[in-house]
Design an enzyme around this catalytic site. Structure first.
Site, short mmCIF file in Angstrom:
data_model
loop_
_atom_site.label_atom_id
_atom_site.label_comp_id
_atom_site.label_asym_id
_atom_site.label_seq_id
_atom_site.Cartn_x
_atom_site.Cartn_y
_atom_site.Cartn_z
N HIS A 118 3.89 14.93 -2.18
CA HIS A 118 2.92 13.96 -1.62
C HIS A 118 1.59 14.13 -2.36
O HIS A 118 1.18 15.23 -2.69
CB HIS A 118 2.76 14.19 -0.12
CG HIS A 118 2.02 13.09 0.55
ND1 HIS A 118 0.65 12.97 0.48
CD2 HIS A 118 2.45 12.03 1.28
CE1 HIS A 118 0.28 11.89 1.15
NE2 HIS A 118 1.36 11.30 1.64
N ASN B 145 5.27 9.57 8.25
CA ASN B 145 4.70 10.86 7.83
C ASN B 145 3.53 11.17 8.76
O ASN B 145 2.47 10.58 8.62
CB ASN B 145 4.24 10.75 6.37
CG ASN B 145 3.52 12.00 5.91
OD1 ASN B 145 3.55 13.03 6.56
ND2 ASN B 145 2.85 11.90 4.76
N LYS C 277 1.83 13.86 8.96
CA LYS C 277 0.83 14.73 8.34
C LYS C 277 0.43 15.86 9.30
O LYS C 277 1.26 16.32 10.07
CB LYS C 277 -0.37 13.91 7.87
CG LYS C 277 0.03 12.71 7.02
CD LYS C 277 -1.13 12.09 6.32
CE LYS C 277 -0.67 10.81 5.63
NZ LYS C 277 -1.66 10.28 4.72
N GLU D 122 -1.36 14.10 -1.37
CA GLU D 122 -2.33 15.01 -0.74
C GLU D 122 -2.06 16.44 -1.17
O GLU D 122 -2.99 17.24 -1.37
CB GLU D 122 -2.28 14.85 0.79
CG GLU D 122 -2.96 13.55 1.22
CD GLU D 122 -2.44 12.94 2.49
OE1 GLU D 122 -1.70 13.60 3.24
OE2 GLU D 122 -2.78 11.76 2.75
N GLU E 211 3.71 5.81 -4.02
CA GLU E 211 2.51 5.80 -3.19
C GLU E 211 1.28 5.84 -4.08
O GLU E 211 0.84 6.93 -4.49
CB GLU E 211 2.50 7.02 -2.27
CG GLU E 211 3.67 7.09 -1.32
CD GLU E 211 3.31 7.86 -0.06
OE1 GLU E 211 3.45 7.28 1.01
OE2 GLU E 211 2.87 9.01 -0.16
N GLY F 15 -4.13 5.79 3.12
CA GLY F 15 -5.14 6.00 4.15
C GLY F 15 -6.42 5.22 3.92
O GLY F 15 -7.44 5.47 4.57
N GLY G 40 2.07 6.47 6.82
CA GLY G 40 1.19 7.49 7.39
C GLY G 40 0.57 7.01 8.69
O GLY G 40 1.17 7.08 9.76
N SER H 132 -1.04 2.50 3.13
CA SER H 132 -1.60 1.50 4.07
C SER H 132 -0.58 0.43 4.46
O SER H 132 -0.92 -0.75 4.56
CB SER H 132 -2.87 0.88 3.49
OG SER H 132 -3.86 1.89 3.31
#
Ligand code: PEP
Length: 255
Positions: A98, A12, A14, A100, A170, A176, A236, A215
């Site tokens: 997601h 991903n 992003k 985010e 996730e 992250g 990510g 992560s």
């Protein structure tokens, strides 16, 4: 021991990368995984690079995923991109829900469901993300949260549609942050997800691929993939370098 399901790793990217940078990264990833046989690999560039990257990768083996789509196919929806448009651009999958997007853009389970059904209608495979916050985990609400997200996202799907989706667990606190879930924490939730889907269709649950995200790195993927219900990764940060993503795919698919 043979794996029950073919491993799947999706990078991903992003909000990163020009078209030229995305093409360079995609090309390196493709070349790096070209010799691997028993794994599926996808990359998810920004909307602006999707078509160019899909063209570059059209001979395989790496497929292209979008990072979101809208739930209507066309019309007066300024700024949105539909699932048929993503298919037209060369995508095979689309990441939906997601954290985010849930946290920064207020995306709700009902919207994730509408988007997933639009993706399925168009012929794309939705990669549906679920995951609890640290506060929810600390309050002992992890499985309840996952259940609500899963039930919301999968509402009204037929068994045939269920057969085409991928779930990504996730934990929000692991995305992250450099702090990944332990293999045991991941396995507990992955097993719960499979059991929940089995209540609707045992056959689809058995073949459902459940990715872990948060992560994931080349040096922690083996331990995660050793768990029975971890079928791959949504990656990510470690997917922004071809070297680390290719190493991660090689490590993860050889467990
Ligand atoms: C993600 O955003 O899907 C993700 C898992 O990010 P990272 O690997 O950087 O934690």
């Amino acid at each position: 021991m043979a794996r029950a399901r073919r491993p799947f790793f999706c990078g991903n990217w992003k909000l990163n990368g020009s078209i030229a940078e995305s093409l360079a990264l995609a090309t390196e990833v493709r070349n790096g995984v070209a010799s691997l046989r028993d794994v599926d690999v996808a990359v998810a560039p920004s909307f602006t690079a999707l078509h160019a990257v899909a063209k570059r990768l059209e001979d395989g083996p790496v497929t292209v995923a979008a990072q979101d789509c809208f739930w209507e196919d066309k019309g007066a929806f300024t700024g949105e991109v539909s699932a048929p448009q993503l298919l037209d651009a060369g995508c095979k999958q689309v990441i939906l829900g997601h954290s985010e997007r849930r946290q920064l853009l207020g995306e709700l389970d009902a919207a994730v469901n509408l988007k997933a059904r639009a993706a399925l209608r168009a012929g794309l495979a939705p990669i549906i993300c679920v995951g609890e916050t640290l506060a929810e985990r600390d309050a002992g609400e992890t499985l309840g949260r996952i259940q609500a997200q899963l039930d919301g996202a999968l509402a009204d799907m037929t068994d045939a549609e269920l057969a085409r989706i991928v779930i990504a667990y996730e934990p929000v606190w692991a995305i992250g942050t450099g702090r990944n879930a332990t293999p045991a924490q991941a396995e507990e939730v992955h097993r719960f997800i499979r059991t929940r889907v089995a209540a609707r269709s045992a056959a689809q649950a058995g073949q459902l691929r459940i990715l872990y995200g948060g992560s994931v790195k080349p040096d922690n993927i083996r331990a995660l993939m050793a768990e029975e219900n971890v079928d791959g990764g949504l990656v990510g940060g470690a997917s922004l370098s071809a070297d680390s993503f290719v190493r991660l795919v090689k490590e993860g698919s050889s467990v």
